[in-house]
Design an enzyme around this catalytic site. Sequence first.
Site, PDB file in Angstrom:
ATOM      1  N   ASP A 242       0.863  -1.172   0.000  1.00  0.00           N
ATOM      2  CA  ASP A 242       0.000   0.000   0.000  1.00  0.00           C
ATOM      3  C   ASP A 242       0.909   1.235   0.000  1.00  0.00           C
ATOM      4  O   ASP A 242       2.120   1.127   0.223  1.00  0.00           O
ATOM      5  CB  ASP A 242      -0.891  -0.042   1.249  1.00  0.00           C
ATOM      6  CG  ASP A 242      -1.870   1.100   1.300  1.00  0.00           C
ATOM      7  OD1 ASP A 242      -2.371   1.495   0.229  1.00  0.00           O
ATOM      8  OD2 ASP A 242      -2.131   1.605   2.405  1.00  0.00           O
TER       9      ASP A 242
ATOM     10  N   ASP B  65      -0.419   5.118   0.895  1.00  0.00           N
ATOM     11  CA  ASP B  65      -0.797   6.059   1.960  1.00  0.00           C
ATOM     12  C   ASP B  65      -0.664   5.377   3.321  1.00  0.00           C
ATOM     13  O   ASP B  65      -1.270   4.339   3.560  1.00  0.00           O
ATOM     14  CB  ASP B  65      -2.247   6.516   1.770  1.00  0.00           C
ATOM     15  CG  ASP B  65      -2.434   7.373   0.534  1.00  0.00           C
ATOM     16  OD1 ASP B  65      -1.866   8.469   0.497  1.00  0.00           O
ATOM     17  OD2 ASP B  65      -3.138   6.933  -0.383  1.00  0.00           O
TER      18      ASP B  65
ATOM     19  N   ASP C  98      -1.220  -0.727   5.939  1.00  0.00           N
ATOM     20  CA  ASP C  98      -1.446  -0.107   7.254  1.00  0.00           C
ATOM     21  C   ASP C  98      -2.882  -0.266   7.723  1.00  0.00           C
ATOM     22  O   ASP C  98      -3.249   0.272   8.759  1.00  0.00           O
ATOM     23  CB  ASP C  98      -1.090   1.383   7.209  1.00  0.00           C
ATOM     24  CG  ASP C  98      -2.079   2.173   6.354  1.00  0.00           C
ATOM     25  OD1 ASP C  98      -2.375   1.719   5.222  1.00  0.00           O
ATOM     26  OD2 ASP C  98      -2.557   3.230   6.801  1.00  0.00           O
TER      27      ASP C  98
END
Length: 271
Positions: A19, A21, A215
């Site tokens: 990922d 962001d 995250d």
Amino acid sequence: MLAASYKIDFNEKKGFICDMDGVIYHGNRILPGVAEFIQWLHEEEKEYLFLTNNSGYTPRELNQKLARMGLDVPEEHFYTSALATAAFLKEQAPGCSVFAIGEAGLLNALYDAGLTMNDVNPDYVVVGEGRTYSLDTLTKATNLVMGGAKLIGANSDVSGPIENGIAPACRALIAPIEMATGKQAYFCGKPNPLMMRTGLRMLHCHSAEAVMVGDRMDTDVISGLESGMSTVLVLSGVSTRETLQTYAYRPSIVLDGVGDIPALAKATKEK
């Protein structure tokens, strides 16, 4: 660093899907250890793909965004929920028309897939993140869905990390249309397995040879888990040790950030 029930030998893994962001950056601020992680991927000749649910950017824009932060990642290493959405619509209804709310990443992907823009009687209403979101566009989208257009969301993220907090993301932006129309959107980004399968194909990897790094428990970890991949939750973004306890499933390992991956790989080699 919090270890889960078992650890991953990162040296044995061929592919990494990451990922962006909350893993690579917050807004325009690069996170600690990222440069070392990318250097390790190159040195160890790992296949890697940055898979983001953010539909606003094109791969070229993501390449340039990382370049401004001092990171050299070629365009072919990016895949977005905008590209996944365009691929889904091209497969489902080639040449269909859409009313789209979003940024260049989404609009370019739809155009490149041969779809046309239509604000009168489109086949689909497609919603991604974007500054063009307003009460006017929301009202337009609502009435087009009421008129028969199918509702598509680029991703199901409710929020995303920014430099000074969080911002509402696609799931939150599309919710008013769902509530007003009584129609449920179909989401094309993570954790949709279609996006994950595409990512693995791009890496030329079997799921058992790959690692998903993210995250968020509700998109990254679940999508990796359900695709048969090893999973890494990093605590540099949305999920915390406290939120981890609220889920019935677990990542393979929990790390503070992606910079821990090269360190663990080195430690494993030295054993």
